[in-house]
Design an enzyme around this catalytic site. Structure first.
Site, PDB file in Angstrom:
ATOM      1  N   GLU A   1      35.607  54.371  37.416  1.00 30.44           N
ATOM      2  CA  GLU A   1      34.848  53.853  38.565  1.00 30.44           C
ATOM      3  C   GLU A   1      33.589  54.683  38.802  1.00 30.44           C
ATOM      4  O   GLU A   1      32.549  54.157  39.195  1.00 30.44           O
ATOM      5  CB  GLU A   1      35.710  53.818  39.830  1.00 30.44           C
ATOM      6  CG  GLU A   1      36.926  52.895  39.735  1.00 30.44           C
ATOM      7  CD  GLU A   1      36.605  51.480  39.253  1.00 30.44           C
ATOM      8  OE1 GLU A   1      35.465  51.008  39.464  1.00 30.44           O
ATOM      9  OE2 GLU A   1      37.491  50.851  38.648  1.00 30.44           O
TER      10      GLU A   1
ATOM     11  N   TYR B   1      36.936  34.112  32.977  1.00 25.48           N
ATOM     12  CA  TYR B   1      36.828  34.570  31.587  1.00 25.48           C
ATOM     13  C   TYR B   1      36.770  33.451  30.553  1.00 25.48           C
ATOM     14  O   TYR B   1      36.940  33.702  29.368  1.00 25.48           O
ATOM     15  CB  TYR B   1      37.988  35.519  31.257  1.00 25.48           C
ATOM     16  CG  TYR B   1      37.747  36.919  31.746  1.00 25.48           C
ATOM     17  CD1 TYR B   1      37.063  37.848  30.949  1.00 25.48           C
ATOM     18  CD2 TYR B   1      38.169  37.329  32.999  1.00 25.48           C
ATOM     19  CE1 TYR B   1      36.825  39.139  31.390  1.00 25.48           C
ATOM     20  CE2 TYR B   1      37.930  38.624  33.456  1.00 25.48           C
ATOM     21  CZ  TYR B   1      37.261  39.524  32.650  1.00 25.48           C
ATOM     22  OH  TYR B   1      37.013  40.802  33.075  1.00 25.48           O
TER      23      TYR B   1
ATOM     24  N   GLU C   1      30.684  46.822  31.571  1.00 24.54           N
ATOM     25  CA  GLU C   1      31.744  47.839  31.485  1.00 24.54           C
ATOM     26  C   GLU C   1      31.368  49.023  30.586  1.00 24.54           C
ATOM     27  O   GLU C   1      32.150  49.952  30.436  1.00 24.54           O
ATOM     28  CB  GLU C   1      33.051  47.210  30.971  1.00 24.54           C
ATOM     29  CG  GLU C   1      33.691  46.198  31.904  1.00 24.54           C
ATOM     30  CD  GLU C   1      34.241  46.788  33.205  1.00 24.54           C
ATOM     31  OE1 GLU C   1      34.679  47.945  33.202  1.00 24.54           O
ATOM     32  OE2 GLU C   1      34.210  46.080  34.233  1.00 24.54           O
TER      33      GLU C   1
ATOM     34  N   HIS D   1      30.787  53.332  36.695  1.00 21.90           N
ATOM     35  CA  HIS D   1      30.091  52.203  37.343  1.00 21.90           C
ATOM     36  C   HIS D   1      29.149  52.742  38.421  1.00 21.90           C
ATOM     37  O   HIS D   1      28.022  52.281  38.566  1.00 21.90           O
ATOM     38  CB  HIS D   1      31.108  51.264  38.021  1.00 21.90           C
ATOM     39  CG  HIS D   1      31.824  50.341  37.096  1.00 21.90           C
ATOM     40  ND1 HIS D   1      31.174  49.505  36.201  1.00 21.90           N
ATOM     41  CD2 HIS D   1      33.154  50.096  36.927  1.00 21.90           C
ATOM     42  CE1 HIS D   1      32.077  48.796  35.531  1.00 21.90           C
ATOM     43  NE2 HIS D   1      33.277  49.131  35.957  1.00 21.90           N
TER      44      HIS D   1
ATOM     45  N   PHE E   1      41.804  29.784  32.508  1.00 19.51           N
ATOM     46  CA  PHE E   1      41.926  28.490  33.178  1.00 19.51           C
ATOM     47  C   PHE E   1      41.815  28.576  34.699  1.00 19.51           C
ATOM     48  O   PHE E   1      41.712  27.575  35.373  1.00 19.51           O
ATOM     49  CB  PHE E   1      43.214  27.777  32.764  1.00 19.51           C
ATOM     50  CG  PHE E   1      43.214  27.376  31.313  1.00 19.51           C
ATOM     51  CD1 PHE E   1      42.264  26.499  30.819  1.00 19.51           C
ATOM     52  CD2 PHE E   1      44.146  27.920  30.434  1.00 19.51           C
ATOM     53  CE1 PHE E   1      42.239  26.143  29.475  1.00 19.51           C
ATOM     54  CE2 PHE E   1      44.131  27.572  29.085  1.00 19.51           C
ATOM     55  CZ  PHE E   1      43.177  26.690  28.605  1.00 19.51           C
TER      56      PHE E   1
ATOM     57  N   GLY F   1      40.438  32.006  36.134  1.00 17.45           N
ATOM     58  CA  GLY F   1      39.513  33.111  36.420  1.00 17.45           C
ATOM     59  C   GLY F   1      38.180  32.868  35.744  1.00 17.45           C
ATOM     60  O   GLY F   1      37.918  31.797  35.212  1.00 17.45           O
TER      61      GLY F   1
END
Length: 701
Positions: free
Chosen positions: A484, A621, A513, A487, A617, A619
């Site tokens: 974290e 991604y 990422e 980021h 299906f 989310g």
């Protein structure tokens, strides 16, 4: 009552640090009622007076979105860290209005045309690269939102979006309901043989909740479910092979029959996505998805997946053979014919024997204050920045929250961040995240120009200090904090002065990422690890044998783990690229075909994994599952630059660190991530480093 005496709603302040101590849930609805009315009027004004110039278009739009983001950002943040029934109700009341306003902004024909005029104008050449990229992204995002469509096409686009939203919710509910509908009640000690205490407690609790009020961890009855905290440990520890098989088969057929059958939903979702892509002028949904990602095209994604597949396939085959040999050595009758329901069980037995340590044993060596010292020491060494406590300089939402300042080499402040480290299950959601509090930006006020410094939220969920002991972290929690913070550095060390491309803004989904995964590598680096791993009572350093076990266990079964991600990613891309509804294959057949080269233990004929594949299906991604691996290649290759320079050569580490800071961290979303990566590395990314870090290089012929 004069205007001066009416108390101002703190959520309408609109700039600066959020006044957390003054904000109450009952202020949310009045704040948004007023704010959205004002923003709607501002949008009309911008549309009426729009000029296709940076100052006449981009700046007023940024001011408008900044006001919305400031207020909405605070409410969203509090939903995560200080949740309450009152706040949730207020949030759910205003959310649809916020979404509606964002859609109106995104589909504004006037603004879209002005952006296109700006790009075609004489002044275009005078804009900085960051400004040009902001305009290009704005045009692309509007087009992907259907701004270029009119009449029937636009109506159809909006109808598809509505239906897809409903289908994804239905898909998710089916998985949830199917998972909930199944349970296995066990009544004898023999049936729970091998289960750890934590599993027995959970199973007894589940039995009590289902009406067995006398259920106890010691005497049962025990209720096992398909919920992962129940299912996962059962598959790892239960010595009853027959029950593992029964449970496994229930797990892989979830939501695949009866009224909860997701198969027809999958076909419909894929059909609608194909139509949506065609409406927007793309050949298929994979092309549409990649239009806003770093990967240039489907061929590039498939080339990466194939490279990782061929490297991990042999390793996974070998890992399976070793597991069979291990089971045989333990006298297991199933050793010659290991099935899916045996893998977790034997892998766990082998792991215990190979590495002989538990995560709990390491906690005393990782107290939070010491881990922070180690982390801050590392960023000073790599990037030349100094982190110091600034507690008391900003209002906070909870007494455990800390506030810090980051200064450059000359001691000048360049950023700030909040750290909210401990779990508070009653009001704070699980997991860990970095979020934006304030973006870096150039501010023009009455002719004077200044830079507004970025502020980040860093949120973790580790064990709070107990009985006078500091917060003692597992090694996984240490990695999470470093992740974290990576980021956070991306957001805080940016040098871009335009909000829309500063820090993580405007960075492609499959590249964001990179800085976070990059930081995790340092947890295993000897000076960093031993700089922070000291026993909280005695101060003695982490024993060497633990360090060696940490290094060794890092790559346990990594071939199988990599291959599993490749299998998911390849199925995802194939379904959104070549598969056609109503063609020769069903989605399930596509998956069975791909499994021939991406699994070492082929799926059972009844395996309906797609019916619970929520990432693609329900989310975000879809045609993007590969992003996990794409960013990992970048981060491993970035860390390799330090290994090549020599991790023992302090001057080389610092030089490489400054170059990483001036490219990857400083340039944010102002340039394409490939350009930024090449500026740092001097070449395009290579998969070699990732394979080497995962111990898969020698198998990659």
């Amino acid at each position: 009552m004069s205007a001066a005496t009416i108390p101002q709603n703190p959520l309408l302040k609109g700039t600066g640090l959020p006044p957390f101590t003054e904000i109450q849930p009952e202020q949310v609805i009045p704040a948004f009622t007023q704010l959205l009315k004002e923003l709607d009027e501002q949008l009309t004004t911008i549309e009426t007076n729009v000029q296709p110039t940076w100052n006449g278009l981009v700046e007023p739009l940024e001011k408008l979105t900044e006001r919305l983001n400031w207020t909405w950002g605070i409410v969203s943040h509090l939903m995560g860290v200080k949740n309450s029934p009152q706040l949730r109700e207020a949030y759910e009341t205003v959310q649809p209005e916020v979404v509606q306003f964002s859609n109106k902004l995104g589909q504004s024909q006037v603004i879209y045309n002005a952006f296109k005029q700006l790009r075609a104008s004489e002044t275009w050449a005078t804009l900085e690269p960051a400004q040009q990229r902001i305009v290009d992204s704005a045009i692309r995002d509007a087009e992907l939102s259907g701004v270029g469509l009119s009449g029937e096409a636009r109506d159809r686009y909006n109808a598809i979006q509505m239906e897809l939203a409903e289908l994804s919710t239905k898909f998710s509910n089916h998985v949830l309901d199917a998972t909930k509908a199944y349970s296995l009640t066990l009544t004898t000690q023999a049936e729970v043989d091998g289960l750890p205490q934590s599993s027995l407690s959970l199973a007894a609790q589940a039995a009590r909740a289902a009406g067995e009020e006398n259920a106890t961890p010691e005497n049962g009855p025990w209720r096992i479910t398909l919920d992962f905290p129940s299912y996962g440990p059962f598959m790892q520890h239960s010595t009853r092979r027959d029950l593992r098989e029964h449970l496994y088969k229930a797990y892989i057929t979830r939501a695949s029959s009866g009224e909860l059958d997701n198969n027809p939903l999958i076909v419909r979702i894929l059909e609608l996505r194909q139509e949506l892509a065609n409406l927007l002028g793309y050949k298929n949904f994979a092309e549409l998805s990649l239009a806003s990602k770093m990967a240039p095209n489907v061929a590039a994604v498939e080339a990466l997946l194939e490279e990782l597949r061929s490297a991990s396939y042999d390793a996974a085959t070998k890992e399976l053979a070793e597991l069979k040999a291990f089971a045989a050595a333990k006298g297991a009758p199933e050793a010659t014919d290991l099935q899916h329901w045996d893998i977790s069980f034997w892998a766990e037995r082998q792991r215990e024997e190979k590495f002989a340590f538990t995560t709990e044993e390491l906690r005393p060596y990782f107290p939070l204050p010491q881990v922070l010292d180690g982390l801050f020491g590392l960023v000073k060494r790599l990037f030349g920045v100094t982190v110091t406590p600034a507690d008391g300089q900003a209002p906070v939402w909870h007494e455990d929250v800390r506030y810090f300042q980051i200064a450059d080499e000359t001691g000048k402040p360049i950023a700030y961040f909040y750290l909210d480290p401990f779990s508070r299950p009653a009001e704070k959601r699980g997991g860990a995240w970095m979020d934006v509090c304030i973006n870096r930006s150039k501010i023009n006020d009455n002719g004077a120009t200044s830079v507004r410094l970025p502020v980040a939220y860093l949120v973790c969920n580790q064990t709070p200090p107990v009985d006078g002991k500091p917060s003692l972290m597992t090694f996984y929690e240490v990695e999470t904090l470093f992740h974290e913070f990576g980021h956070g550095l991306h957001h805080m060390l940016t040098k871009v002065d335009y909000t829309s491309a500063a820090g993580i803004n405007n960075v492609e989904w499959d590249a964001v990422e990179l800085p976070s995964q990059f930081m995790e590598n340092w947890c295993y680096e000897r000076p960093t690890l031993f700089g922070m791993a000291k026993h909280y009572e005695t101060g003695e350093p982490l024993p060497e044998h633990y360090y060696q076990k940490l290094l060794a266990s890092r790559n346990y079964m990594s071939g199988s783990a990599t291959l599993r991600q490749i299998h998911f990613s390849t199925v995802d891309i194939e379904l959104h690229d070549r598969y056609r509804p109503g063609g020769d294959e069903t989605p399930a057949q596509v998956r069975q075909r791909i499994a021939k080269t991406t699994t070492v233990l082929p799926p059972l004929p009844e395996d309906s994994f797609l019916c619970a594949f929520g990432h693609i299906f329900e989310g975000g991604y879809a045609a993007g599952y590969y992003s996990y691996k794409w960013a990992e290649v970048l981060s491993a290759d970035a860390f390799a630059a330090f290994e090549e320079a020599g991790l023992d050569d302090e001057a080389a580490v610092q030089t490489t660190g400054r170059r990483y800071r001036d490219t990857v961290l400083a340039l944010g979303g102002s340039k394409h991530p490939m350009e930024i990566f090449k500026a740092f590395r001097g070449r395009e990314p290579s998969t070699v480093s990732l394979l080497r870090h995962n111990g898969l290089l020698n198998t990659a012929a």
